[in-house]
Write an enzyme that holds these catalytic residues in place. Structure first.
Site, PDB file in Angstrom:
ATOM      1  N   LYS A 185       0.930  -1.223  -0.087  1.00  0.00           N
ATOM      2  CA  LYS A 185       0.028   0.195   0.001  1.00  0.00           C
ATOM      3  C   LYS A 185       0.890   1.120  -0.027  1.00  0.00           C
ATOM      4  O   LYS A 185       1.356   1.515   0.951  1.00  0.00           O
ATOM      5  CB  LYS A 185      -0.961   0.141   1.212  1.00  0.00           C
ATOM      6  CG  LYS A 185      -1.897   1.101   1.211  1.00  0.00           C
ATOM      7  CD  LYS A 185      -2.461   1.635   2.406  1.00  0.00           C
ATOM      8  CE  LYS A 185      -1.711   2.949   2.887  1.00  0.00           C
ATOM      9  NZ  LYS A 185      -1.505   3.959   2.000  1.00  0.00           N
ATOM     10  N   GLU A 260      10.786   0.814   9.066  1.00  0.00           N
ATOM     11  CA  GLU A 260      11.881   1.848   8.791  1.00  0.00           C
ATOM     12  C   GLU A 260      11.293   3.345   9.126  1.00  0.00           C
ATOM     13  O   GLU A 260      10.186   3.527   8.330  1.00  0.00           O
ATOM     14  CB  GLU A 260      12.071   1.679   7.238  1.00  0.00           C
ATOM     15  CG  GLU A 260      12.839   0.451   6.847  1.00  0.00           C
ATOM     16  CD  GLU A 260      14.401   0.535   7.366  1.00  0.00           C
ATOM     17  OE1 GLU A 260      14.743   1.307   7.881  1.00  0.00           O
ATOM     18  OE2 GLU A 260      15.017  -0.717   7.144  1.00  0.00           O
ATOM     19  N   CYS A 294      14.459  10.825   4.620  1.00  0.00           N
ATOM     20  CA  CYS A 294      14.784  10.480   6.170  1.00  0.00           C
ATOM     21  C   CYS A 294      16.000  10.407   6.727  1.00  0.00           C
ATOM     22  O   CYS A 294      16.226  10.505   7.897  1.00  0.00           O
ATOM     23  CB  CYS A 294      14.096   9.004   6.287  1.00  0.00           C
ATOM     24  SG  CYS A 294      14.794   7.974   5.061  1.00  0.00           S
ATOM     25  N   GLU A 399      10.993  15.886  13.459  1.00  0.00           N
ATOM     26  CA  GLU A 399      11.414  15.695  12.001  1.00  0.00           C
ATOM     27  C   GLU A 399      10.537  16.698  11.352  1.00  0.00           C
ATOM     28  O   GLU A 399       9.554  16.446  11.279  1.00  0.00           O
ATOM     29  CB  GLU A 399      11.101  14.110  11.683  1.00  0.00           C
ATOM     30  CG  GLU A 399      11.413  13.911  10.352  1.00  0.00           C
ATOM     31  CD  GLU A 399      11.009  12.478   9.964  1.00  0.00           C
ATOM     32  OE1 GLU A 399      10.166  11.921  10.488  1.00  0.00           O
ATOM     33  OE2 GLU A 399      11.964  11.857   9.404  1.00  0.00           O
TER      34      GLU A 399
HETATM   35  P1  NAD Z   1       3.487   8.470   7.145  1.00  0.00           P
HETATM   36  O1  NAD Z   1       3.850   7.701   8.624  1.00  0.00           O
HETATM   37  O2  NAD Z   1       2.461   9.432   7.275  1.00  0.00           O
HETATM   38  O3  NAD Z   1       2.749   7.575   6.249  1.00  0.00           O
HETATM   39  C1  NAD Z   1       3.515   6.342   5.705  1.00  0.00           C
HETATM   40  C2  NAD Z   1       2.524   5.469   5.172  1.00  0.00           C
HETATM   41  O4  NAD Z   1       1.596   4.650   6.250  1.00  0.00           O
HETATM   42  C3  NAD Z   1       1.489   5.721   4.185  1.00  0.00           C
HETATM   43  O5  NAD Z   1       1.333   4.948   2.951  1.00  0.00           O
HETATM   44  C4  NAD Z   1       0.349   6.079   4.746  1.00  0.00           C
HETATM   45  O6  NAD Z   1      -0.883   6.040   4.171  1.00  0.00           O
HETATM   46  C5  NAD Z   1       0.310   4.986   5.688  1.00  0.00           C
HETATM   47  N1  NAD Z   1      -0.578   4.989   6.947  1.00  0.00           N
HETATM   48  C6  NAD Z   1      -0.994   6.223   7.578  1.00  0.00           C
HETATM   49  N2  NAD Z   1      -1.680   5.779   8.739  1.00  0.00           N
HETATM   50  C7  NAD Z   1      -1.748   4.785   8.971  1.00  0.00           C
HETATM   51  C8  NAD Z   1      -2.313   3.680   9.681  1.00  0.00           C
HETATM   52  N3  NAD Z   1      -2.732   4.055  10.874  1.00  0.00           N
HETATM   53  N4  NAD Z   1      -1.975   2.376   9.434  1.00  0.00           N
HETATM   54  C9  NAD Z   1      -1.430   2.060   8.548  1.00  0.00           C
HETATM   55  N5  NAD Z   1      -0.840   2.662   7.640  1.00  0.00           N
HETATM   56  C10 NAD Z   1      -1.075   3.991   7.802  1.00  0.00           C
HETATM   57  O7  NAD Z   1       4.841   8.950   6.573  1.00  0.00           O
HETATM   58  P2  NAD Z   1       4.955   9.824   5.208  1.00  0.00           P
HETATM   59  O8  NAD Z   1       4.613  11.232   5.695  1.00  0.00           O
HETATM   60  O9  NAD Z   1       4.044   8.952   4.073  1.00  0.00           O
HETATM   61  O10 NAD Z   1       6.545   9.841   4.996  1.00  0.00           O
HETATM   62  C11 NAD Z   1       7.485  10.655   5.702  1.00  0.00           C
HETATM   63  C12 NAD Z   1       7.867   9.500   6.854  1.00  0.00           C
HETATM   64  O11 NAD Z   1       8.785   8.303   6.204  1.00  0.00           O
HETATM   65  C13 NAD Z   1       9.199  10.407   7.530  1.00  0.00           C
HETATM   66  O12 NAD Z   1       9.094  10.298   9.009  1.00  0.00           O
HETATM   67  C14 NAD Z   1      10.363   9.733   7.032  1.00  0.00           C
HETATM   68  O13 NAD Z   1      11.268   9.984   7.847  1.00  0.00           O
HETATM   69  C15 NAD Z   1       9.977   8.523   7.190  1.00  0.00           C
HETATM   70  N6  NAD Z   1      10.610   7.610   6.031  1.00  0.00           N
HETATM   71  C16 NAD Z   1      11.715   6.771   6.490  1.00  0.00           C
HETATM   72  C17 NAD Z   1      12.536   6.065   5.667  1.00  0.00           C
HETATM   73  C18 NAD Z   1      13.451   5.016   6.181  1.00  0.00           C
HETATM   74  O14 NAD Z   1      14.219   4.160   5.538  1.00  0.00           O
HETATM   75  N7  NAD Z   1      13.616   4.893   7.709  1.00  0.00           N
HETATM   76  C19 NAD Z   1      12.542   6.271   4.375  1.00  0.00           C
HETATM   77  C20 NAD Z   1      11.653   7.083   3.745  1.00  0.00           C
HETATM   78  C21 NAD Z   1      10.760   7.624   4.518  1.00  0.00           C
END
Ligand code: NAD
Length: 512
Positions: A185, A260, A294, A399
């Site tokens: 997803k 991650e 990230c 962040e």
């Molecule tokens: P987010 O946590 O808001 O969303 C990530 C995903 O989770 C999306 O697909 C979203 O639809 C889904 N999601 C949201 N609520 C959910 C729930 N209750 N249950 C299941 N899925 C749910 O993150 P974002 O804003 O899309 O991305 C940015 C974040 O991702 C930053 O915190 C960044 O650091 C992190 N990130 C980490 C890495 C890594 O390798 N550690 C890599 C890229 C991004």
């Protein structure tokens, strides 16, 4: 790589769910617009997934599992190699769609995101043939023991919007290389290149149902996928807050998790560093992908003798960065991913200002691009440099995920390393020094999954990526990621042929 291939979105008229090798329409209640954040225009209207669509995708993945998990490593490797060829043929189209849905500059999509994904695919084709159990032998004397490394089952994966194609690839490739099947997803803001990737898998001959993509909201489709009883493993990339929720749901089902999460990478400059290299590294490391990375450099700690010159150097270079139309190959910085996210980033900067920090440069939405683009129509934000912030303040601890760098001074090496470790996160860090002993000490003491020396950002398929502390656990990329997506079985086979084993005496039949 084919250049200037026009972006072709016509196939998404067939829907934005990829289930059992076909695009289909979601049956969720609302239409959803994938928006180009450079101008607010709609790239594609999609129908989001309902929980029934998630069920259908999991059923397709479960049906494909027996055949795919028993395919030989050579068969899986050949399919992944074909996939790398298909991706290479479509490279320009992938880059154009990635730029349209995220707003990232075309030079970043076409020189980093897409080639990185192709290289990952080729890497996992090789890695698929290198899965191994460690040992076989007669450890008890009466048995032959060996270790089987096996697929886990249906993987439910959730990915973020910052590098949609690469994140889809990082989830899908090790999972299927190891014989699992997957339902991914992607973030609802940016689903299009994940769908294109799934379609490319089918073109490459990967059987229907091995790779499925559901485009849906996190709270509904995401939570349903994570909690689904037929999903054996959950792999998530996203924020630490959502990761916590995902972990709770997965733990209730005793599922393997791979998380991650967020980062807040320190950038530590010692007084023997090459200042010019550190300044250039800080600008590139903090502004890549508009800071929506990230591992981006977010907190620079600079030893006092270099502090003033570092701040002046970064401020000057920030002023040379070209904001503009992301489709223009000369544009350095595009918009943030959405207007809501731009406002969130601006909120961090405003609160820092109101708490006494100094905004040296930036701190506002720009108006005119280097190419005459009206930036007011998009979710743009200026490269922003902040000083005089307190270590415990939100702008240093939280962040931001935008083009914002905070610089703080330090005196002793001990202090610099202590400050570098002083956030809940531990994804990445860099140290800048000409001294061997300083770099050896810093790389040992910084608690992060990756520490660069005299650079910040590069990644490579062969090396692991993943966090310490609140940045999560588990590794993406590299041979290590295959450990996440496999489980180990000990097989112990009697060697004696005897009906009455010696050890039975401890239970019964001890006549002594
Ligand atoms: P987010 O946590 O808001 O969303 C990530 C995903 O989770 C999306 O697909 C979203 O639809 C889904 N999601 C949201 N609520 C959910 C729930 N209750 N249950 C299941 N899925 C749910 O993150 P974002 O804003 O899309 O991305 C940015 C974040 O991702 C930053 O915190 C960044 O650091 C992190 N990130 C980490 C890495 C890594 O390798 N550690 C890599 C890229 C991004």
């Amino acid at each position: 790589m084919e250049e200037n291939r026009p972006m072709d979105l016509s196939s998404f008229a067939d829907g934005a769910q990829y289930i059992a090798g076909r695009l289909s329409h979601g049956t969720g209640p609302e239409p959803f617009d994938v928006v180009n954040p450079a101008d607010g225009g709609t790239v594609q209207r999609v129908r989001l997934a309902s929980t029934e669509d998630v069920d259908a995708a999991v059923a397709a993945a479960a049906a494909a599992l027996p055949e795919w998990s028993r395919a030989t490593p050579g068969t899986r490797a050949a399919a992944l190699l074909r996939l790398s060829t298909v991706l290479d043929e479509r490279a320009a189209e992938f880059a154009a769609v990635e730029t349209a849905q995220t707003g990232k500059p075309i030079k970043l999509s076409s020189e980093f995101d897409v080639p990185g994904t192709i290289d990952n695919t080729a890497f996992f084709a090789g890695a698929a043939r290198n899965l191994e159990g460690r040992a076989a032998g007669e450890y008890s004397g009466d048995h032959t023991s060996y270790v089987r490394r096996e697929a886990i089952g249906v993987v439910g994966s959730i990915s973020p919007w910052n590098y949609p194609l690469q994140m889809a690839a990082w989830k899908i490739l090790p999972a299927i290389a190891a014989g699992n099947t997957i339902v991914l997803k992607p973030a609802e803001l940016t689903p299009l290149t994940s769908l294109m990737f799934a379609r490319a898998c089918t073109e490459a001959g990967i059987p229907d149902g091995v790779v499925n993509v559901v485009t849906g909201a996190g709270r509904t489709a995401g939570e349903h996928l994570v909690a689904h009883p037929d999903v054996a493993m959950v792999s998530f990339t996203g924020s630490t807050a959502v990761g916590r929720r995902v972990a709770e749901l997965a733990t209730a089902g005793i599922k393997r998790t791979h998380l991650e999460l967020g980062g807040k990478a320190p950038f530590v400059v010692f007084d023997d560093a090459d200042l010019d290299a550190a300044v250039h590294g800080a600008v590139a490391g903090s502004l890549i992908n508009s800071g929506q990375d990230c591992t981006a450099a977010t907190r620079a700690y600079v030893q006092r003798p270099l502090y003033d010159a570092f701040v002046a150097g970064v401020a000057e270079l920030f002023g040379t960065v070209r904001l503009g139309d992301p489709r223009n190959p000369r544009t350095d910085l595009g918009p943030l991913v959405s207007f809501a996210h731009r406002d969130r980033v601006a909120g961090f900067v405003e609160r820092a200002r109101s708490h006494g920090a100094t905004v040296v440069t930036g701190g506002a939405a720009p108006t005119l691009g280097h190419d005459g683009t009206d930036l007011g129509r998009g979710a743009y934000y200026q490269p922003t440099l902040i000083i005089d912030a307190a270590q415990e303040s939100e702008v240093v601890q939280g962040e931001i995920f935008g083009p914002v760098l905070v610089v703080l001074p330090f005196d002793s090496d001990d202090e610099g390393l202590r400050l570098a470790n002083d956030t809940p996160y531990g994804l990445a860090a860099s140290v800048w020094t000409g001294g061997v002993h300083r770099s050896l000490r810093a790389t040992r003491e910084i608690a992060a999954g990756c520490v660069w020396v005299n650079d910040h950002i590069p990644i490579i398929s062969e090396m692991p990526h993943g966090g310490y502390k609140a940045s999560g656990h588990g590794k993406d990329m590299s041979q290590y990621s295959l450990d996440e997506y496999t489980q180990i079985k000990h097989v112990m086979q009697d060697l004696t042929g005897s009906a009455r084993k010696d050890w039975h005496r401890t239970v019964f039949g001890d006549r002594g």
